[in-house]
Design an enzyme around this catalytic site. Sequence first.
Site, PDB file in Angstrom:
ATOM      1  N   ARG A  54      -5.408  28.919   7.716  1.00 50.66           N
ATOM      2  CA  ARG A  54      -5.292  27.653   7.004  1.00 50.66           C
ATOM      3  C   ARG A  54      -3.850  27.266   6.696  1.00 50.66           C
ATOM      4  O   ARG A  54      -3.414  26.143   6.984  1.00 50.66           O
ATOM      5  CB  ARG A  54      -6.059  27.723   5.662  1.00 50.66           C
ATOM      6  CG  ARG A  54      -7.535  27.546   5.775  1.00 50.66           C
ATOM      7  CD  ARG A  54      -8.256  28.362   4.706  1.00 50.66           C
ATOM      8  NE  ARG A  54      -8.234  29.743   5.133  1.00 50.66           N
ATOM      9  CZ  ARG A  54      -9.207  30.286   5.877  1.00 50.66           C
ATOM     10  NH1 ARG A  54     -10.268  29.607   6.144  1.00 50.66           N
ATOM     11  NH2 ARG A  54      -9.094  31.518   6.317  1.00 50.66           N
ATOM     12  N   THR A  55      -3.115  28.169   6.065  1.00 51.82           N
ATOM     13  CA  THR A  55      -1.785  27.802   5.565  1.00 51.82           C
ATOM     14  C   THR A  55      -0.855  27.470   6.722  1.00 51.82           C
ATOM     15  O   THR A  55      -0.145  26.459   6.708  1.00 51.82           O
ATOM     16  CB  THR A  55      -1.210  28.959   4.720  1.00 51.82           C
ATOM     17  OG1 THR A  55      -2.213  29.374   3.793  1.00 51.82           O
ATOM     18  CG2 THR A  55       0.026  28.532   3.975  1.00 51.82           C
ATOM     19  N   LYS A  82      11.507  45.405  17.289  1.00 49.14           N
ATOM     20  CA  LYS A  82      12.596  46.283  17.768  1.00 49.14           C
ATOM     21  C   LYS A  82      13.438  46.779  16.594  1.00 49.14           C
ATOM     22  O   LYS A  82      14.503  47.350  16.794  1.00 49.14           O
ATOM     23  CB  LYS A  82      13.484  45.513  18.746  1.00 49.14           C
ATOM     24  CG  LYS A  82      12.772  44.975  19.965  1.00 49.14           C
ATOM     25  CD  LYS A  82      13.741  44.105  20.780  1.00 49.14           C
ATOM     26  CE  LYS A  82      12.992  43.293  21.824  1.00 49.14           C
ATOM     27  NZ  LYS A  82      13.848  42.231  22.402  1.00 49.14           N
ATOM     28  N   ARG A 104       5.658  33.312   5.002  1.00 50.66           N
ATOM     29  CA  ARG A 104       4.616  34.188   4.431  1.00 50.66           C
ATOM     30  C   ARG A 104       5.017  35.611   4.760  1.00 50.66           C
ATOM     31  O   ARG A 104       5.390  35.923   5.899  1.00 50.66           O
ATOM     32  CB  ARG A 104       3.236  33.889   5.031  1.00 50.66           C
ATOM     33  CG  ARG A 104       2.208  34.959   4.628  1.00 50.66           C
ATOM     34  CD  ARG A 104       0.804  34.615   4.979  1.00 50.66           C
ATOM     35  NE  ARG A 104       0.296  33.564   4.114  1.00 50.66           N
ATOM     36  CZ  ARG A 104      -0.996  33.203   4.084  1.00 50.66           C
ATOM     37  NH1 ARG A 104      -1.878  33.812   4.861  1.00 50.66           N
ATOM     38  NH2 ARG A 104      -1.401  32.241   3.278  1.00 50.66           N
ATOM     39  N   HIS A 132       1.189  32.119  -4.377  1.00 50.56           N
ATOM     40  CA  HIS A 132       0.789  31.266  -3.240  1.00 50.56           C
ATOM     41  C   HIS A 132       0.766  29.836  -3.790  1.00 50.56           C
ATOM     42  O   HIS A 132      -0.291  29.238  -3.980  1.00 50.56           O
ATOM     43  CB  HIS A 132      -0.581  31.710  -2.727  1.00 50.56           C
ATOM     44  CG  HIS A 132      -0.965  31.161  -1.394  1.00 50.56           C
ATOM     45  ND1 HIS A 132      -0.260  30.172  -0.733  1.00 50.56           N
ATOM     46  CD2 HIS A 132      -2.016  31.459  -0.575  1.00 50.56           C
ATOM     47  CE1 HIS A 132      -0.855  29.905   0.420  1.00 50.56           C
ATOM     48  NE2 HIS A 132      -1.918  30.669   0.548  1.00 50.56           N
TER      49      HIS A 132
HETATM   50  N1   CP Z   1      -6.014  30.404   1.763  1.00 52.46           N
HETATM   51  C1   CP Z   1      -5.182  30.960   2.661  1.00 52.46           C
HETATM   52  O1   CP Z   1      -4.023  31.277   2.375  1.00 52.46           O
HETATM   53  O2   CP Z   1      -5.736  31.105   3.916  1.00 52.46           O
HETATM   54  P1   CP Z   1      -4.974  31.687   5.180  1.00 52.46           P
HETATM   55  O3   CP Z   1      -4.684  33.146   4.916  1.00 52.46           O
HETATM   56  O4   CP Z   1      -5.915  31.477   6.336  1.00 52.46           O
HETATM   57  O5   CP Z   1      -3.687  30.916   5.352  1.00 52.46           O
END
Ligand code: CP
Length: 309
Positions: A54-55, A82, A104, A132
């Site tokens: 999603r993100t 590496k 992320r 998040h």
């Molecule tokens: N909600 C969320 O962060 O989903 P993803 O891990 O799929 O990005």
Amino acid sequence: MKDLLTIADLGADGIHEIMHAADSFAEVCQRPIPKVPALRGKTIASMFFEDSTRTRTSFETAAKRLSADVMNFSASSSSVNKGESLRDTVETIEAMGVDAIIVRHRSSGAPQQISRWANASVINAGDGWHAHPTQSLLDVYTIREEGRSFEGLRIAIVGDISHSRVARSNIEAFTLLGAEVTLVAPPTLLPPYVETLGAKVSHDIDTVLANTDVLYLLRMQNERMDQALVPSLGEYHRAFGLTPDRARKLADSALIMHPGPMNRGIEISPEVVDDPRVRVLNQVTNGVIVRMAVLYLVLSTAGADRSDA
Ligand code: CP
């Protein structure tokens, strides 16, 4: 704002500013050609060192709808394998000329560290157990678009609070906006400092449901557990899962939310996923809108913030 790292950095005013910008981008997303030139000439690097559906895709869609160029970095096929360090990796990507880095990372604090190394804006797309923020912003938008006021709204967050960056950011965002948050979990899935979070705590979901306006379910994050914290996933489902019987205890007007990915049969029964009160796909749709707002606000003010520094 140069960066978006946590909800606390934004405060309530910052959340409201993003919500207002998101309203404009919601209208853009309804157009036959859902695209505006707002970020033409900007380059955004998408650096995901941890899996995402999603993100990642919603940030990329948001950037393209704003006419930015998107540079995709895939950690699994990069020179990280590496032994290249995080700092060298980020500095290499930035040297190609990027205006923003979406990151992320499995390590809490990685986006903060990157923001100290990089001149580009840094947007936290989820770091370890820590934060998040854009998930929280899309969750706030989803509740707000239902016409709900946050003042006194009763929100229950159920599940693996201990390992959840979504829970930490949502507790901050919801309480900043005036909601009453209750955390519902077995003691083994609550952090030791839970009383400092500004939320009530319950170990019994059945006593909470009738007094809940928004039920926010969390995924059991087995990949972040180094020991079994519940007797079994079946036992967890019986004690804390949203079953059809429990769904009947919720008000007709209640909302059921989940950040995804859902574990059907663990935190939610498969039959409940199609309940009309479930807003999981609305959350996904709103992820694009809210991330357009975040990218626009970060990239349209970052230069001014740097010159103030
Ligand atoms: N909600 C969320 O962060 O989903 P993803 O891990 O799929 O990005």
